[in-house]
Design a protein around this motif. Structure first.
Motif, PDB file in Angstrom:
ATOM      1  N   ASP A  94       0.847  -1.189   0.000  1.00 47.07           N
ATOM      2  CA  ASP A  94       0.000   0.000   0.000  1.00 47.07           C
ATOM      3  C   ASP A  94       0.884   1.242   0.000  1.00 47.07           C
ATOM      4  O   ASP A  94       1.685   1.443   0.916  1.00 47.07           O
ATOM      5  CB  ASP A  94      -0.899  -0.011   1.240  1.00 47.07           C
ATOM      6  CG  ASP A  94      -1.798   1.219   1.335  1.00 47.07           C
ATOM      7  OD1 ASP A  94      -1.829   2.011   0.375  1.00 47.07           O
ATOM      8  OD2 ASP A  94      -2.450   1.388   2.380  1.00 47.07           O
ATOM      9  N   PHE A  95       0.741   2.073  -1.027  1.00 48.35           N
ATOM     10  CA  PHE A  95       1.561   3.271  -1.137  1.00 48.35           C
ATOM     11  C   PHE A  95       0.737   4.544  -0.977  1.00 48.35           C
ATOM     12  O   PHE A  95       1.134   5.619  -1.435  1.00 48.35           O
ATOM     13  CB  PHE A  95       2.303   3.272  -2.480  1.00 48.35           C
ATOM     14  CG  PHE A  95       3.238   2.111  -2.637  1.00 48.35           C
ATOM     15  CD1 PHE A  95       4.377   2.010  -1.860  1.00 48.35           C
ATOM     16  CD2 PHE A  95       2.968   1.097  -3.545  1.00 48.35           C
ATOM     17  CE1 PHE A  95       5.244   0.934  -1.993  1.00 48.35           C
ATOM     18  CE2 PHE A  95       3.820   0.022  -3.687  1.00 48.35           C
ATOM     19  CZ  PHE A  95       4.965  -0.071  -2.911  1.00 48.35           C
ATOM     20  N   SER A  96      -0.406   4.425  -0.321  1.00 43.65           N
ATOM     21  CA  SER A  96      -1.277   5.583  -0.150  1.00 43.65           C
ATOM     22  C   SER A  96      -0.613   6.684   0.672  1.00 43.65           C
ATOM     23  O   SER A  96      -1.014   7.851   0.603  1.00 43.65           O
ATOM     24  CB  SER A  96      -2.599   5.169   0.509  1.00 43.65           C
ATOM     25  OG  SER A  96      -2.376   4.563   1.777  1.00 43.65           O
ATOM     26  N   ARG A  97       0.412   6.330   1.440  1.00 42.51           N
ATOM     27  CA  ARG A  97       1.125   7.344   2.227  1.00 42.51           C
ATOM     28  C   ARG A  97       1.846   8.344   1.334  1.00 42.51           C
ATOM     29  O   ARG A  97       2.245   9.424   1.787  1.00 42.51           O
ATOM     30  CB  ARG A  97       2.123   6.675   3.175  1.00 42.51           C
ATOM     31  CG  ARG A  97       3.251   5.907   2.485  1.00 42.51           C
ATOM     32  CD  ARG A  97       4.046   5.078   3.499  1.00 42.51           C
ATOM     33  NE  ARG A  97       5.176   4.364   2.941  1.00 42.51           N
ATOM     34  CZ  ARG A  97       5.099   3.178   2.351  1.00 42.51           C
ATOM     35  NH1 ARG A  97       3.922   2.589   2.197  1.00 42.51           N
ATOM     36  NH2 ARG A  97       6.180   2.590   1.901  1.00 42.51           N
ATOM     37  N   TYR A  98       2.019   8.006   0.059  1.00 47.54           N
ATOM     38  CA  TYR A  98       2.684   8.899  -0.887  1.00 47.54           C
ATOM     39  C   TYR A  98       1.692   9.633  -1.780  1.00 47.54           C
ATOM     40  O   TYR A  98       2.079  10.211  -2.794  1.00 47.54           O
ATOM     41  CB  TYR A  98       3.650   8.109  -1.773  1.00 47.54           C
ATOM     42  CG  TYR A  98       4.804   7.472  -1.030  1.00 47.54           C
ATOM     43  CD1 TYR A  98       5.786   8.246  -0.442  1.00 47.54           C
ATOM     44  CD2 TYR A  98       4.902   6.080  -0.932  1.00 47.54           C
ATOM     45  CE1 TYR A  98       6.858   7.659   0.225  1.00 47.54           C
ATOM     46  CE2 TYR A  98       5.957   5.482  -0.264  1.00 47.54           C
ATOM     47  CZ  TYR A  98       6.933   6.283   0.308  1.00 47.54           C
ATOM     48  OH  TYR A  98       7.978   5.696   0.974  1.00 47.54           O
ATOM     49  N   GLU A  99       0.423   9.604  -1.417  1.00 49.35           N
ATOM     50  CA  GLU A  99      -0.603  10.223  -2.258  1.00 49.35           C
ATOM     51  C   GLU A  99      -0.254  11.686  -2.569  1.00 49.35           C
ATOM     52  O   GLU A  99       0.132  12.454  -1.690  1.00 49.35           O
ATOM     53  CB  GLU A  99      -1.964  10.167  -1.559  1.00 49.35           C
ATOM     54  CG  GLU A  99      -3.100  10.713  -2.401  1.00 49.35           C
ATOM     55  CD  GLU A  99      -4.437  10.618  -1.696  1.00 49.35           C
ATOM     56  OE1 GLU A  99      -5.442  11.057  -2.280  1.00 49.35           O
ATOM     57  OE2 GLU A  99      -4.488  10.111  -0.549  1.00 49.35           O
TER      58      GLU A  99
ATOM     59  N   GLU B 142      11.126  -0.632  -3.289  1.00 49.26           N
ATOM     60  CA  GLU B 142      10.384  -1.430  -2.306  1.00 49.26           C
ATOM     61  C   GLU B 142       9.704  -2.615  -2.987  1.00 49.26           C
ATOM     62  O   GLU B 142       9.682  -3.732  -2.451  1.00 49.26           O
ATOM     63  CB  GLU B 142       9.344  -0.553  -1.599  1.00 49.26           C
ATOM     64  CG  GLU B 142       8.605  -1.282  -0.482  1.00 49.26           C
ATOM     65  CD  GLU B 142       7.669  -0.388   0.302  1.00 49.26           C
ATOM     66  OE1 GLU B 142       6.720  -0.926   0.917  1.00 49.26           O
ATOM     67  OE2 GLU B 142       7.873   0.844   0.323  1.00 49.26           O
TER      68      GLU B 142
END
Length: 252
Positions: free
Chosen positions: A179-184, A199
């Protein structure tokens, strides 16, 4: 209809019978919604065996050349690649590369599963190579998870240059979704996109057990070809081609 016919009636049962495959982690593929299946790439056979073990349809954007060949052979190839879930992508230039990204993003937003090979082409030596950042850009733009997929043994079934597939047991491992939502909102940031890509490649290395080398697969091919010819290759500065964001999405 053709995809289902090939997968469940014609091609699928034959492949399952002749090439028994151990599958782990299939539950990690989302049951609904868009997601990227990011796989290592050992052989042309990868694009056949991996979708066979996923209940949902997997779409692989593919080189447009597979769809434009003339004559009866060309029509048959177009029919076949369309039937197994491929869509044509023109990657001949800058605008074409952007079109490839846009198509992938659109498919994901529509809820499709998209198959991508982040290395950009088949591994020439069985090792895992540096990933292209297109997979990160697509994941961020579409806002979807990335499921790492390790193909094991397909390079023995279908070695580079082989015309016939060889009998061998295979294994496919689906890793937990990333999940890469932290980089939205950070798409376009090269540092972020490189971090995400690395990653993904680390997850693939862990799943597959392959040795990782920090050069692009295309460059590794060039070095191997030069070595075989007894030529000392030049060491050019990193080119735009090497940093191209468009990952290979069909056997290359």
């Amino acid at each position: 209809m053709l995809y289902r016919l090939l997968k469940w009636v014609l091609l699928g049962p034959l492949l399952k019978t002749l090439w028994p495959t151990k599958v782990t982690g299939a539950q990690n593929v989302p049951a609904t919604g868009g997601a990227i299946l990011a796989s290592n790439h050992l052989a042309v056979a990868d694009s056949f065996f991996m979708p066979l073990r996923v209940r949902r349809r997997v779409t692989f954007p593919a080189k447009s050349e597979y769809f434009t060949e003339k004559g009866v052979k060309g029509r048959l190839k177009k029919w076949f690649f369309t039937g197994i879930g491929q869509i044509p992508i023109d990657r001949s230039g800058g605008s074409a590369a952007q079109a490839a990204l846009d198509t992938a993003i659109r498919l994901l937003r529509e809820g499709h599963l998209l198959g991508i090979y982040p290395e950009g082409t088949r591994s020439p030596d069985g090792r895992l190579h540096k990933g292209k950042t297109g997979v990160a850009r697509i994941a961020l733009e579409a806002g979807v998870p990335v499921v790492p997929v390790a193909m094991i043994g397909t390079d023995k079934v279908n070695p580079i240059g082989s015309k016939m597939w060889r009998p061998r047991r295979l294994e496919i491992r689906f890793g937990e979704p990333l999940d890469f939502s932290r980089y939205e909102g950070l798409q376009g940031d090269r540092f972020v996109e490189r971090s995400i890509t690395d990653e993904i490649m680390y997850a693939l290395m862990e799943l597959s057990g392959q040795e990782y080398v920090d050069i692009y697969a295309a460059r590794a091919k060039e070095l191997m070809t030069a070595e075989a010819a007894g030529v000392r290759p030049a060491v050019p500065a990193q080119s735009a081609r090497e940093t191209d964001r468009v990952p290979e999405t069909k056997a290359g």
